[in-house]
Design an enzyme around this catalytic site. Structure first.
Site, PDB file in Angstrom:
ATOM      1  N   ASN A   1       0.832  -1.202   0.000  1.00  0.00           N
ATOM      2  CA  ASN A   1       0.000   0.000   0.000  1.00  0.00           C
ATOM      3  C   ASN A   1       0.872   1.260   0.000  1.00  0.00           C
ATOM      4  O   ASN A   1       0.648   2.200  -0.769  1.00  0.00           O
ATOM      5  CB  ASN A   1      -0.907   0.037   1.233  1.00  0.00           C
ATOM      6  CG  ASN A   1      -2.024  -0.985   1.195  1.00  0.00           C
ATOM      7  OD1 ASN A   1      -2.257  -1.635   0.184  1.00  0.00           O
ATOM      8  ND2 ASN A   1      -2.704  -1.146   2.315  1.00  0.00           N
TER       9      ASN A   1
ATOM     10  N   ASP B   1      -1.684   3.695   5.955  1.00  0.00           N
ATOM     11  CA  ASP B   1      -0.634   3.488   4.957  1.00  0.00           C
ATOM     12  C   ASP B   1      -0.568   4.676   4.001  1.00  0.00           C
ATOM     13  O   ASP B   1       0.512   5.062   3.552  1.00  0.00           O
ATOM     14  CB  ASP B   1      -0.893   2.199   4.180  1.00  0.00           C
ATOM     15  CG  ASP B   1      -0.946   0.981   5.083  1.00  0.00           C
ATOM     16  OD1 ASP B   1      -0.206   0.955   6.083  1.00  0.00           O
ATOM     17  OD2 ASP B   1      -1.729   0.064   4.789  1.00  0.00           O
TER      18      ASP B   1
ATOM     19  N   ASN C   1       1.703  -0.926  13.033  1.00  0.00           N
ATOM     20  CA  ASN C   1       0.662  -1.684  12.325  1.00  0.00           C
ATOM     21  C   ASN C   1       0.297  -2.963  13.069  1.00  0.00           C
ATOM     22  O   ASN C   1       0.378  -4.071  12.517  1.00  0.00           O
ATOM     23  CB  ASN C   1       1.133  -2.013  10.901  1.00  0.00           C
ATOM     24  CG  ASN C   1       0.310  -1.317   9.836  1.00  0.00           C
ATOM     25  OD1 ASN C   1      -0.917  -1.346   9.886  1.00  0.00           O
ATOM     26  ND2 ASN C   1       0.974  -0.707   8.888  1.00  0.00           N
TER      27      ASN C   1
END
Length: 314
Positions: free
Chosen positions: A37, A257, A165
């Site tokens: 991404n 992202d 993340n």
């Protein structure tokens, strides 16, 4: 090369209807993976990016590689694995602003990544190495690969950007905290979401979260605050930066992202930290407007049409 990144990208199936997946009969196929991404977001903003991974030597693997390569990302470091498959995952949409994800990634080709998959010359040619906390959660060899890549970056003077993340569906909270804090201490820039920062540092304000990382040796911390924007801090400066207004949120997945891509784009362009964070907020906001991980990321001509670079910040 501006940025090199690596990690798992899966085939994503988006239902055409809302509600439980058991009732979904039709899906749209695309891809999803935090690192790819970011790579695609950066490529659309005009940067040179390399994405490294392992994919199954199967139709889904070829699809993922071709999709990412078609976005202008260098995929020459991708390895096709004959014995392990490309992972897939499904989204479930219960309401316009709410999505859940269901992974089918156990035993995937990407979980078999090893330090041998990362070549020193691939790291050394970049300005930034981007890593996330997803990759070390996939397997012990993936964790070793992350540490190996960071060591190569430090050896070659390449700045390391780390986005935690956190995915608690694939490892425990305690294991995640211990491993990710160990990785963060070796990085130059850390980009936690607020809840991630709380979990990792056990602090409950953006200022305290950032200070915790800085005291651990991180040079720059940006705490993402969703609609409120972001807070950044170094040893000598700090500031809250307002978020970009979004009229209607369709799907929140991919926004973090997008922020990372925009923020890195600003740094690569030589902008100030505040300007880079503002661009990160703007690109992240684009991702909220469509279903899918990367479909909403803009091209630079959309962000700043026929204007000087800094006009995008007005």
């Amino acid at each position: 090369m501006d940025v090199v990144t690596f990690g798992e990208t899966m085939v994503l199936f988006n239902p055409l209807s809302t509600g439980p997946l058991r009732y979904a009969g039709q899906f749209e196929k695309t891809i999803g993976g935090a690192e790819s991404n970011v790579a695609i977001g950066l490529a659309r903003l005009g940067h040179q990016v390399s994405w490294i991974s392992r994919l199954g030597e199967d139709e889904f693997g070829v699809y993922v590689r071709n999709f990412i390569r078609g976005e202008g990302v260098d995929t020459s470091g991708v390895v096709f694995d004959e014995t392990h498959p490309t992972a897939v995952f499904f989204k479930e949409r219960r309401a316009a602003q709410e999505s859940k994800v269901f992974y089918y990634r156990s035993g995937s080709a990407a979980s078999r990544m090893t330090p041998n998959d990362i070549k020193e010359e691939d790291i050394a040619r970049a300005k930034y190495l981007h890593v996330t906390g997803i990759t070390p959660a996939l397997s012990e060899t993936c964790k070793e690969t992350v540490l190996h890549a960071i060591a190569l970056a430090k050896k070659n003077g390449v700045k390391v950007v780390f986005d935690p993340n956190i995915r608690l569906k694939i490892w425990s909270k305690e294991e995640a905290r211990q491993t990710l804090m160990s990785i963060a201490r070796q990085c130059d820039i850390v980009l936690p979401g607020f809840e991630e920062g709380e979990m990792l540092t056990e602090k409950n304000t953006p200022e305290d979260i950032a200070n915790y990382f800085i005291e651990d040796g991180v040079s720059l911390v940006v705490v993402k605050l969703g609609a409120q924007g972001a807070y950044y801090a170094t040893a000598t400066e700090e500031e809250y930066v307002a978020g970009s207004k979004v009229e209607q949120i369709v799907d929140s997945i991919g926004a973090g992202d997008g922020f990372a891509a925009g923020f890195l784009s600003g740094l690569i362009r030589g902008w100030t930290i505040r300007e880079a964070v503002t661009l990160g907020n703007k690109i992240g906001a684009y991702a909220l407007t469509v279903v899918g991980d990367v479909e909403g990321y803009p091209f630079w001509s959309q962000v700043c049409p026929e204007q000087g670079d800094k006009e995008v910040l007005r």
